[in-house]
Design a protein around this motif. Structure first.
Motif, mmCIF file in Angstrom:
data_model
loop_
_atom_site.group_PDB
_atom_site.id
_atom_site.type_symbol
_atom_site.label_atom_id
_atom_site.label_comp_id
_atom_site.label_asym_id
_atom_site.label_seq_id
_atom_site.Cartn_x
_atom_site.Cartn_y
_atom_site.Cartn_z
ATOM 1 N N THR A 18 -24.385 9.263 23.859
ATOM 2 C CA THR A 18 -25.655 9.487 23.426
ATOM 3 C C THR A 18 -26.014 8.532 22.319
ATOM 4 O O THR A 18 -27.151 8.189 21.956
ATOM 5 N N GLU A 19 -25.288 8.409 21.245
ATOM 6 C CA GLU A 19 -25.472 7.575 19.960
ATOM 7 C C GLU A 19 -26.138 6.171 20.502
ATOM 8 O O GLU A 19 -26.923 5.740 19.813
ATOM 9 N N LYS A 22 -29.417 5.950 22.105
ATOM 10 C CA LYS A 22 -30.531 6.249 21.063
ATOM 11 C C LYS A 22 -30.556 4.928 20.464
ATOM 12 O O LYS A 22 -31.727 4.648 20.270
ATOM 13 N N LYS A 25 -32.397 2.456 22.835
ATOM 14 C CA LYS A 25 -33.998 2.754 23.103
ATOM 15 C C LYS A 25 -34.639 2.519 21.751
ATOM 16 O O LYS A 25 -35.833 1.942 21.668
ATOM 17 N N ARG A 26 -33.974 2.712 20.511
ATOM 18 C CA ARG A 26 -34.870 2.218 19.197
ATOM 19 C C ARG A 26 -35.115 1.085 18.933
ATOM 20 O O ARG A 26 -36.060 0.450 18.732
#
Length: 294
Positions: A18-19, A22, A25-26
């Protein structure tokens, strides 16, 4: 792992955490934001041909992040340009010349590898004890402009990120006596090419995490990185200290570069202080705004 049929090859083997999702996507969001905010996508030609970008690769973490972000945006239909990756081999001793060509071939990325021995010129011209950066940068930029013209590109695209821009601002402030930094978009002196920095909103730490997580073959810069006491290293250390004492300080300072008020600075070329007058009621325009609000 991500489904390799649903992503560009540059993202094959990406961590499934998940990290990391994210982080990716950032980076994509910040890159797209800068491209749109600063108007980097030029209109297509009358014959329908898309603009072509020369995306410059050094083999460092930032240029790999740039390449991946642009290809994902292109792959998703959000970046209507043709991308040509380019590495300028400057003849540095020990430079692993086969790393980038092999990587780009494996990834299926169109590319051009150019050899120009600017290293010997820099070593010959720069006195011992002086930094190489200025001359090296000029020679590199001149060659990249030439290559862009030869390849029919409208823009030279560089991997400078948010922290590079912030550090350059403070270098100009401390050593140059001016408020200036690397713009996200500029036109070259000849007026025939744009220079873009799509990672303008991306943090260096995010580039570092991303490139390491993807296991891209990072090539260190032995020419510049071997010199101690460079102004940029000193500024970086200062910013690191501020960030450690007050997390988020870098982003606040970067935001200030996008929120400039000429009337609250001291440059008469940007604001006509000499002709600022009082109104009929005896209040200055600034005082009036302060009384009534924005």
């Amino acid at each position: 792992m991500l489904d390799e049929t649903e992503i560009h090859p540059l993202f094959h083997g990406a961590p499934s955490s998940t990290e990391f999702k994210k982080l990716r996507k950032r980076i994509i969001r910040n890159t797209r934001e800068a491209i749109e905010q600063y108007g980097m996508i030029e209109p297509s030609a009358r014959d329908g041909a898309k603009p072509r970008w020369l995306v410059c690769l050094s083999g460092g973490k930032d240029s790999y992040t740039l390449l991946a972000a642009l290809h994902e945006l292109q792959w998703r239909g959000l970046l209507p340009v043709d991308i040509l990756a380019c590495n300028l081999d400057q003849g540095q001793p020990g430079f692993p010349a086969t790393v980038l060509p092999a990587f780009l071939e494996q990834m299926g990325v169109p590319h051009r590898i150019e050899y120009q021995d600017t290293y010997s010129i820099v070593m010959d011209k720069v006195p011992e004890g002086r930094t190489y950066c200025a001359l090296c940068s000029r020679l590199r930029r001149g060659n990249l402009y030439r290559i862009a013209r030869e390849e029919g590109c409208s823009a030279v695209v560089l991997g400078h990120h948010r922290d590079d821009i912030l550090e350059t601002f403070f270098m100009n402030l401390f050593h140059g006596g001016r408020l200036a930094t690397m713009p996200p978009k500029l036109r070259n002196e000849e007026g025939d090419l744009f220079v873009y920095r799509p990672l303008a909103h991306v943090a260096e730490a995010d580039c570092e995490k991303f490139a390491r997580a993807m296991h891209y073959p990072i090539i260190p810069c032995d020419l510049c990185g071997s010199q101690d006491g460079l102004q940029r290293q000193q500024v970086k250390a200062i910013l690191d200290g501020w960030e450690a004492n007050s997390p988020g300080r870098r982003q606040v300072m970067f935001k200030a570069l996008t929120n400039i008020r000429p009337s609250h600075m001291l440059d008469p070329k940007l604001f006509d202080f000499a002709n600022l007058s009082l109104d009929a009621e005896g209040f200055s325009e600034n005082s009036k705004q302060k009384e009534t609000g924005p």
